[in-house]
Design a protein around this motif. Structure first.
Motif, PDB file in Angstrom:
ATOM      1  N   LEU A   1       0.991  -1.165   0.260  1.00 21.50           N
ATOM      2  CA  LEU A   1      -0.044   0.453   0.013  1.00 21.50           C
ATOM      3  C   LEU A   1       0.654   0.968  -0.059  1.00 21.50           C
ATOM      4  O   LEU A   1       0.544   2.063   0.002  1.00 21.50           O
ATOM      5  N   VAL A   2       1.948   1.286   0.530  1.00 26.19           N
ATOM      6  CA  VAL A   2       2.946   2.355   0.850  1.00 26.19           C
ATOM      7  C   VAL A   2       4.188   2.288  -0.504  1.00 26.19           C
ATOM      8  O   VAL A   2       5.178   3.207  -0.437  1.00 26.19           O
ATOM      9  N   VAL A   3       4.147   1.266  -1.068  1.00 30.64           N
ATOM     10  CA  VAL A   3       5.290   1.495  -2.340  1.00 30.64           C
ATOM     11  C   VAL A   3       5.184   1.731  -3.705  1.00 30.64           C
ATOM     12  O   VAL A   3       4.102   0.988  -4.031  1.00 30.64           O
ATOM     13  N   SER A   4       5.404   1.641  -4.452  1.00 28.57           N
ATOM     14  CA  SER A   4       5.823   2.104  -6.152  1.00 28.57           C
ATOM     15  C   SER A   4       5.602   0.386  -6.777  1.00 28.57           C
ATOM     16  O   SER A   4       4.486   0.320  -7.524  1.00 28.57           O
ATOM     17  N   GLN A   5       5.854  -0.841  -5.665  1.00 27.99           N
ATOM     18  CA  GLN A   5       6.231  -1.696  -6.314  1.00 27.99           C
ATOM     19  C   GLN A   5       4.735  -2.220  -6.424  1.00 27.99           C
ATOM     20  O   GLN A   5       4.135  -2.644  -5.153  1.00 27.99           O
ATOM     21  N   THR A   6       4.800  -4.459  -6.420  1.00 28.41           N
ATOM     22  CA  THR A   6       3.590  -4.517  -6.167  1.00 28.41           C
ATOM     23  C   THR A   6       3.742  -5.718  -5.352  1.00 28.41           C
ATOM     24  O   THR A   6       4.847  -6.481  -5.574  1.00 28.41           O
ATOM     25  N   MET A   7       3.333  -5.572  -4.196  1.00 29.24           N
ATOM     26  CA  MET A   7       3.345  -6.771  -3.461  1.00 29.24           C
ATOM     27  C   MET A   7       2.409  -7.651  -3.483  1.00 29.24           C
ATOM     28  O   MET A   7       0.961  -7.235  -2.728  1.00 29.24           O
ATOM     29  N   ARG A   8       2.061  -9.118  -3.041  1.00 30.04           N
ATOM     30  CA  ARG A   8       0.286  -9.206  -3.084  1.00 30.04           C
ATOM     31  C   ARG A   8       1.313 -10.584  -2.272  1.00 30.04           C
ATOM     32  O   ARG A   8       1.962 -11.370  -3.076  1.00 30.04           O
ATOM     33  N   PRO A   9       0.071 -11.531  -1.139  1.00 34.50           N
ATOM     34  CA  PRO A   9       0.301 -13.044  -1.275  1.00 34.50           C
ATOM     35  C   PRO A   9      -0.597 -14.034  -2.272  1.00 34.50           C
ATOM     36  O   PRO A   9      -1.245 -13.418  -2.515  1.00 34.50           O
ATOM     37  N   LEU A  10      -0.360 -15.167  -2.439  1.00 30.47           N
ATOM     38  CA  LEU A  10      -0.237 -16.060  -2.875  1.00 30.47           C
ATOM     39  C   LEU A  10      -1.123 -17.420  -2.964  1.00 30.47           C
ATOM     40  O   LEU A  10      -1.046 -18.079  -1.089  1.00 30.47           O
ATOM     41  N   LEU A  11      -2.705 -16.946  -2.872  1.00 25.93           N
ATOM     42  CA  LEU A  11      -3.644 -18.305  -1.840  1.00 25.93           C
ATOM     43  C   LEU A  11      -4.215 -19.136  -3.089  1.00 25.93           C
ATOM     44  O   LEU A  11      -5.045 -18.366  -3.827  1.00 25.93           O
ATOM     45  N   MET A  12      -3.865 -20.066  -3.676  1.00 31.11           N
ATOM     46  CA  MET A  12      -3.974 -21.312  -4.723  1.00 31.11           C
ATOM     47  C   MET A  12      -5.463 -21.776  -5.183  1.00 31.11           C
ATOM     48  O   MET A  12      -6.029 -22.072  -3.628  1.00 31.11           O
ATOM     49  N   ARG A  13      -6.488 -21.406  -6.125  1.00 33.09           N
ATOM     50  CA  ARG A  13      -7.220 -21.886  -5.846  1.00 33.09           C
ATOM     51  C   ARG A  13      -7.443 -23.235  -7.050  1.00 33.09           C
ATOM     52  O   ARG A  13      -7.252 -22.802  -8.213  1.00 33.09           O
ATOM     53  N   PRO A  14      -7.987 -24.269  -6.384  1.00 32.33           N
ATOM     54  CA  PRO A  14      -7.780 -24.928  -7.379  1.00 32.33           C
ATOM     55  C   PRO A  14      -9.041 -24.908  -8.670  1.00 32.33           C
ATOM     56  O   PRO A  14     -10.113 -24.621  -8.597  1.00 32.33           O
ATOM     57  N   ARG A  15      -8.740 -25.153  -9.449  1.00 29.58           N
ATOM     58  CA  ARG A  15      -9.820 -24.395 -11.021  1.00 29.58           C
ATOM     59  C   ARG A  15      -9.383 -25.937 -12.104  1.00 29.58           C
ATOM     60  O   ARG A  15      -8.575 -25.700 -12.561  1.00 29.58           O
ATOM     61  N   GLN A  16     -10.482 -26.341 -12.355  1.00 26.57           N
ATOM     62  CA  GLN A  16     -10.758 -27.155 -13.733  1.00 26.57           C
ATOM     63  C   GLN A  16      -9.616 -26.558 -15.474  1.00 26.57           C
ATOM     64  O   GLN A  16      -8.760 -27.206 -15.408  1.00 26.57           O
ATOM     65  N   ALA A  17     -10.052 -25.463 -14.875  1.00 28.44           N
ATOM     66  CA  ALA A  17      -9.498 -25.032 -16.417  1.00 28.44           C
ATOM     67  C   ALA A  17      -7.763 -24.629 -16.145  1.00 28.44           C
ATOM     68  O   ALA A  17      -6.994 -24.705 -17.014  1.00 28.44           O
ATOM     69  N   ASP A  18      -6.747 -24.552 -15.020  1.00 30.70           N
ATOM     70  CA  ASP A  18      -5.854 -24.495 -14.789  1.00 30.70           C
ATOM     71  C   ASP A  18      -5.210 -25.413 -14.578  1.00 30.70           C
ATOM     72  O   ASP A  18      -4.060 -26.095 -15.400  1.00 30.70           O
ATOM     73  N   LEU A  19      -6.271 -26.762 -14.097  1.00 29.68           N
ATOM     74  CA  LEU A  19      -5.495 -28.463 -14.630  1.00 29.68           C
ATOM     75  C   LEU A  19      -5.034 -28.608 -15.852  1.00 29.68           C
ATOM     76  O   LEU A  19      -4.384 -29.151 -16.565  1.00 29.68           O
ATOM     77  N   GLU A  20      -6.208 -28.103 -16.891  1.00 27.05           N
ATOM     78  CA  GLU A  20      -6.445 -28.466 -18.496  1.00 27.05           C
ATOM     79  C   GLU A  20      -4.991 -27.596 -19.259  1.00 27.05           C
ATOM     80  O   GLU A  20      -4.471 -28.476 -19.935  1.00 27.05           O
ATOM     81  N   PHE A  21      -4.635 -25.965 -18.338  1.00 23.00           N
ATOM     82  CA  PHE A  21      -3.860 -25.986 -19.245  1.00 23.00           C
ATOM     83  C   PHE A  21      -2.345 -26.130 -18.289  1.00 23.00           C
ATOM     84  O   PHE A  21      -1.288 -26.462 -19.382  1.00 23.00           O
ATOM     85  N   LEU A  22      -2.402 -26.670 -17.157  1.00 27.45           N
ATOM     86  CA  LEU A  22      -0.908 -27.701 -17.396  1.00 27.45           C
ATOM     87  C   LEU A  22      -0.619 -29.047 -18.166  1.00 27.45           C
ATOM     88  O   LEU A  22      -0.064 -29.295 -18.692  1.00 27.45           O
ATOM     89  N   ALA A  23      -1.957 -29.475 -18.246  1.00 22.43           N
ATOM     90  CA  ALA A  23      -2.000 -30.932 -19.116  1.00 22.43           C
ATOM     91  C   ALA A  23      -1.777 -30.419 -20.707  1.00 22.43           C
ATOM     92  O   ALA A  23      -0.695 -31.565 -21.183  1.00 22.43           O
TER      93      ALA A  23
END
Length: 338
Positions: free
Chosen positions: A275-297
């Motif tokens: 919130l206070v720097v110019s760079q972007t800081m984001r946490p990662l929380l994975m959510r299972p998705r069929q579309a992503d499984l198909e992309f990986l496949a």
């Protein structure tokens, strides 16, 4: 009795072998039990598990740490006795309303729990057809690590072709997937690992490899568009030094934070700093998705993604498999063959 006869007998008598955690603890609390076989509910298919992979979520749910997770998964003992998230196997039954799959097809995916067993019911949106060219063991190693890496790089980090990315913790299951996915997305990849993993990461396509036993990546002269931090062993201030002015730091929830709240404090720091720097800081929380499984496949079929499996264990030795992951510093994935 043939293998096929044995499988049919398991189906007929309504029971199966599974790895259960009757209480919180480490790998020694796991035990092999004969339990009722699940049925395919609405929108689910029943999968005969042929391989399952150990992931960090299995460790957290087994140990019950950080303690805050017990609010949702059982205060005094695990809510789900049978552990395991990632799997690959054969569809043997289809529940009402489940579409897209047929009996006999080989599938892979992720469940909330229950993969360390002979059978598990899986919602169809958590499954995809197993990639042609991969073994079931390799397919089982894809879901959690692959989706975490993909969502961290593409969705949270916004990684694009021609950009530079640094992956801290590149030798684990997520890291080895991230190196390959980043290359498939057209990025220039720098991987951070210990000495024994250097050549493996080079073979996976990393353009540069930093051995953290001899160099500090936060003192690197390069600047990166995306930093995927899978370890949390450097301060945000130090990490920002190697980010481009408009770079993105993606932090997984694996950073240390004590037994009570684990990564919650770290995630809060990431969000507040952003919130206070110019760079972007984001946490990662994975959510299972069929579309992503198909992309990986699809990446796997194209030869751009191949899971790294360090060790394989039979189902009866699942406790040893989990113990190996608990020790830390495993290369790639540890797989249980059912």
């Amino acid at each position: 009795m043939s293998e096929a006869d044995g499988q049919q007998s398991t189906i007929d008598n309504g029971t199966m072998t599974a790895i259960a955690a009757p209480r919180y603890g480490f790998s020694e609390v796991l035990r092999t039990e004969v339990v009722p076989r699940p049925v395919a509910g609405d929108g689910e298919v029943l999968v005969r598990v042929r391989a399952a992979a150990v992931c960090s979520g299995d460790v957290h749910l087994l140990t019950g740490k950080p303690y805050a997770i017990r609010l949702g998964f059982g205060l005094r003992r695990p809510k789900y006795r049978i552990i395991g998230h990632d799997l690959a196997g054969d569809v043997v039954a289809i529940g009402a309303g489940a579409t897209g799959f047929a009996c006999g097809e080989v599938v892979f995916g992720a469940v909330d729990s229950g993969a360390f067993a002979e059978y598990v019911s899986v919602p169809v949106e958590r499954l995809a057809h197993s990639p042609v060219g991969l073994t079931v063991e390799e397919a089982a190693a894809l879901p959690d690590s692959g989706m975490t890496a993909l969502q961290g790089l593409r969705d949270v980090g916004g990684l694009r072709a021609g950009q530079t990315v640094l992956i801290n913790g590149a030798s684990g299951g997520v890291g080895t997937s991230a190196v390959q996915i980043a290359k498939a997305l057209g990025a220039e990849v720098t991987a951070v690992c210990s000495t024994r993993h250097v050549e493996t990461l080079r073979s996976l396509g990393a353009d540069r490899v930093i051995d953290y036993t001899t160099a500090d990546f936060t003192r690197d002269e390069h600047r990166y568009d995306v930093l995927l931090d899978l370890v949390g062993n450097r301060s945000l201030t130090a990490c920002r030094r190697v980010l481009a002015p408009k770079g993105v730091l993606v932090s997984s929830a694996g950073a240390p934070g004590g037994n009570w709240f684990g990564p919650v404090v770290w995630v809060a720091k990431v969000v507040l700093t952003g919130l206070v720097v110019s760079q972007t800081m984001r946490p990662l929380l994975m959510r299972p998705r069929q579309a992503d499984l198909e992309f990986l496949a699809g990446l796997a079929v194209d030869g751009k993604l191949h899971p790294v499996i360090e060790r394989r264990y039979p189902l009866a030795e699942a406790a040893a498999a989990v113990g190996h992951v608990l020790e830390g510093h495993a290369q790639g994935k540890t797989v249980i063959v059912v």
